[in-house]
Motif scaffolding. Structure first.
Motif, PDB file in Angstrom:
ATOM      1  N   LYS A 183      10.647  10.654  -2.128  1.00 40.54           N
ATOM      2  CA  LYS A 183      10.877  10.035  -3.530  1.00 40.54           C
ATOM      3  C   LYS A 183      10.654  11.004  -4.355  1.00 40.54           C
ATOM      4  N   GLY A 210       6.974  11.568   7.461  1.00 42.85           N
ATOM      5  CA  GLY A 210       6.913  10.925   6.125  1.00 42.85           C
ATOM      6  C   GLY A 210       5.629  10.282   6.050  1.00 42.85           C
ATOM      7  N   SER A 211       5.560   9.729   4.920  1.00 50.12           N
ATOM      8  CA  SER A 211       4.169   9.329   4.259  1.00 50.12           C
ATOM      9  C   SER A 211       4.134   8.014   5.208  1.00 50.12           C
ATOM     10  N   THR A 245       5.242  12.070  -0.530  1.00 47.18           N
ATOM     11  CA  THR A 245       6.249  12.156   0.072  1.00 47.18           C
ATOM     12  C   THR A 245       7.550  12.760  -0.192  1.00 47.18           C
ATOM     13  N   THR A 305      -1.095   1.554  -4.914  1.00 46.01           N
ATOM     14  CA  THR A 305       0.128   2.570  -5.221  1.00 46.01           C
ATOM     15  C   THR A 305       0.309   2.507  -6.760  1.00 46.01           C
ATOM     16  N   ARG A 321      12.153  13.407   6.461  1.00 46.55           N
ATOM     17  CA  ARG A 321      11.116  12.660   7.074  1.00 46.55           C
ATOM     18  C   ARG A 321       9.862  13.256   6.966  1.00 46.55           C
ATOM     19  N   LEU A 322       9.397  13.643   5.820  1.00 45.59           N
ATOM     20  CA  LEU A 322       8.293  14.301   5.565  1.00 45.59           C
ATOM     21  C   LEU A 322       7.340  14.056   4.670  1.00 45.59           C
ATOM     22  N   TYR A 343       3.960  -2.770  -1.430  1.00 48.75           N
ATOM     23  CA  TYR A 343       5.122  -2.418  -0.886  1.00 48.75           C
ATOM     24  C   TYR A 343       5.282  -3.047   0.410  1.00 48.75           C
ATOM     25  N   GLU A 370      12.900   2.184   4.830  1.00 46.70           N
ATOM     26  CA  GLU A 370      11.813   0.965   4.832  1.00 46.70           C
ATOM     27  C   GLU A 370      12.289  -0.139   5.950  1.00 46.70           C
ATOM     28  N   ALA A 391       3.306   8.223  -3.980  1.00 47.69           N
ATOM     29  CA  ALA A 391       4.814   8.704  -3.729  1.00 47.69           C
ATOM     30  C   ALA A 391       5.622   8.951  -5.159  1.00 47.69           C
ATOM     31  N   TYR A 392       5.262   7.947  -5.904  1.00 44.44           N
ATOM     32  CA  TYR A 392       6.252   7.917  -7.338  1.00 44.44           C
ATOM     33  C   TYR A 392       5.363   8.516  -8.490  1.00 44.44           C
ATOM     34  N   TYR A 435       3.765  -2.111   3.984  1.00 40.98           N
ATOM     35  CA  TYR A 435       2.366  -2.165   4.312  1.00 40.98           C
ATOM     36  C   TYR A 435       2.050  -2.990   5.328  1.00 40.98           C
TER      37      TYR A 435
HETATM   38  N1  PMP Z   1       4.995   4.640  -0.031  1.00 41.50           N
HETATM   39  C1  PMP Z   1       5.647   4.079  -0.867  1.00 41.50           C
HETATM   40  C2  PMP Z   1       5.293   3.520  -1.963  1.00 41.50           C
HETATM   41  C3  PMP Z   1       7.190   4.070  -0.640  1.00 41.50           C
HETATM   42  O1  PMP Z   1       8.023   3.310  -1.690  1.00 41.50           O
HETATM   43  C4  PMP Z   1       7.758   4.903   0.401  1.00 41.50           C
HETATM   44  C5  PMP Z   1       9.013   4.815   0.627  1.00 41.50           C
HETATM   45  N2  PMP Z   1       9.834   3.785   0.377  1.00 41.50           N
HETATM   46  C6  PMP Z   1       6.809   5.293   1.462  1.00 41.50           C
HETATM   47  C7  PMP Z   1       5.394   5.188   1.172  1.00 41.50           C
HETATM   48  C8  PMP Z   1       7.260   5.936   2.747  1.00 41.50           C
HETATM   49  O2  PMP Z   1       7.862   7.113   2.553  1.00 41.50           O
HETATM   50  P1  PMP Z   1       8.482   7.923   3.515  1.00 41.50           P
HETATM   51  O3  PMP Z   1       9.860   7.957   3.512  1.00 41.50           O
HETATM   52  O4  PMP Z   1       7.861   9.458   3.523  1.00 41.50           O
HETATM   53  O5  PMP Z   1       8.022   7.489   5.086  1.00 41.50           O
END
Ligand code: PMP
Length: 449
Positions: A269, A155-156, A266, A220, A277-278, A185, A37, A245-246, A188
């Protein structure tokens, strides 16, 4: 003699050498603390999330980063515990004990082309990765995949940028508004506005959004930072992006198969492989998927194939753990490990935080997980903790006790709250719990109203 004339004087050489050593140490520190982050430089002289200064000095004699880890575990009590980043190192121990099953060997000739599958809308998507993603979703039952396009991203985080690009009307005088209910988050707003784009603009808390016109709302669920299970809050006709993601069975009961128009996932998580990084997006609308693909083509001409092949292997090993009997017998299945470990940590945290004083933690709904059969409360990857009593600066208060967290303001909330990671290394988490219990036993501003 000629050579001597070309050389700098000895004093200048010493200076150059000193500057070079300082720059190198600075570079190593920066690289090691970039973290999840986007948090950059060290916040404290010594932290547990990355090698501290003392450890750097010992690097050469103790065999690199692993050696450093061992050295500073011995001095655990004097060091800062860094729970600011959501670095998923908790999963390292699981993958270590799974041995060679997840090893990927790539010959020099493999994967050198830009292209993966030119028949696919997302032409840089590796078929093995696409198959592994579909297989895992079908196994877990957390998201529909039929009639969806898969778009892969670095990464997402990159998919988030791609989706903003794809959903922003190109020729309007005003940028499209982007909102999410607070606490949201922290990445964003940073990612939305980092290029000060004319296409989209961060407008903050979705609960307070009252503009007419088009908007994008991020939903989210479970939420980062507070773990809440969410739905859209703006009463309008904007476009929704679901960041899931969760939404995996170690964090929350899988109670429905998500089938939203745009869903982001992603490996960071899900499996803990943040360094790979995917991420992937499941997108219903073909035009949106095409535009997202175009964005990734423009900014990075695709996504690393090595990462995709590695992630494919990891996801397949997880699915094998459930579907192939022999792997099931060797190791505990992956999500079971995560479910137990995070559950244990939440129980420890609740016991150490006190019952509403000096700290308070959110309550979560209980549900039955269709995947695991467990009946349990959401147990998020982050704890959203409130400092009670007279303290307004929870992050500052905890920092005085050598615990680094991220303050509520980063998430569009108040600084009485902090977010702390529940998915770091076990020994660091245990030490954090010990410190929290000590604070709990003290007479502090948190116990005064
Ligand atoms: N969305 C949320 C809600 C996250 O918590 C995170 C990672 N902290 C991400 C996206 C980004 O994930 P990535 O490592 O795939 O970029």
């Amino acid at each position: 003699m000629k050579y001597r004339k070309l050389c700098l004087p000895a004093v200048a050489m010493k200076h150059l050498l000193a500057v070079s050593v300082a720059l190198n140490v600075a570079l190593v520190l920066k690289l090691m603390h970039g973290g999840d982050e986007g948090v950059g430089w060290l916040k404290a002289e010594e932290t547990l999330a990355g090698p501290p200064k003392k450890a750097l000095q010992e690097m050469s004699s103790s065999g690199g980063v692993n050696g450093v880890q061992n050295n500073f575990e011995s001095g655990l009590q004097e060091l800062y515990i860094n729970l600011d980043h959501g670095d998923p190192t908790m999963y390292e121990s699981y993958w270590k004990q799974s041995g060679d099953k997840t090893t990927v060997v790539l010959s020099g000739w493999r994967s050198i082309s830009y292209f993966s599958d030119t028949r696919n809308l997302c032409w840089f998507l590796e078929p093995d990765f696409a198959n592994a993603v579909t297989r895992l979703h079908n196994l877990v039952g957390n998201a529909a995949t039929e009639n969806y396009h898969i778009v892969v991203g670095t990464g997402s985080t990159q998919l988030y940028q791609a989706v903003l690009y794809a959903l922003s009307p190109p020729n309007t005088p005003e940028p499209i508004s982007v909102v999410s209910a607070a606490p949201f988050y922290s990445q964003y707003p940073l990612t939305t506005d980092c290029l000060k784009s004319g296409l989209h603009k961060w407008e903050g808390d979705a609960n307070k959004f009252d503009k007419n016109g088009p908007y994008i709302e991020l939903v989210t669920s479970p939420n980062n930072p507070d773990g809440s299970i969410r739905q859209a809050v703006v009463n309008g006709t904007g476009v929704l992006v679901h960041d899931l993601a969760y939404y995996w069975p170690q964090y929350t009961p899988i109670s429905y198969r998500a089938d939203n128009d745009i869903m982001l996932f992603t490996v960071s998580k899900c499996t803990g492989h943040a360094g790979t990084r995917l991420g992937w997006a499941l997108v219903k609308d073909e035009e949106i998927a095409k535009k997202m693909t175009k964005f990734i083509e423009i900014v990075s001409i695709g996504v690393s194939k090595e990462s995709q092949l590695r992630a494919a292997k990891i996801l397949d090993v997880i699915s094998d753990g459930y579907e192939k009997k022999e792997s099931h017998e060797e190791n505990e299945p992956f999500f079971e490990f995560g479910y137990k470990e995070i559950g244990r940590r939440w129980r420890q945290l609740r016991a150490a935080a006190g019952n509403g004083k000096p700290f308070s933690l959110p309550d979560f709904p209980t549900g039955k997980c269709n995947f695991s059969g467990h009946e349990f409360e959401t147990q998020p990857a982050f704890a959203w903790m409130e400092c009670k009593g007279e303290t307004d600066d929870c992050e500052g208060f905890l920092r005085e006790h050598k615990i680094l967290t991220r303050g509520g303001k980063h998430f569009g909330s108040r600084s009485k709250y902090v977010r702390l990671s529940m998915i770091g290394r076990e020994e660091h988490f245990n030490e954090f719990i010990r410190r929290l219990s000590v604070i709990n036993s003290l007479d502090s501003p948190l116990t005064k109203d």
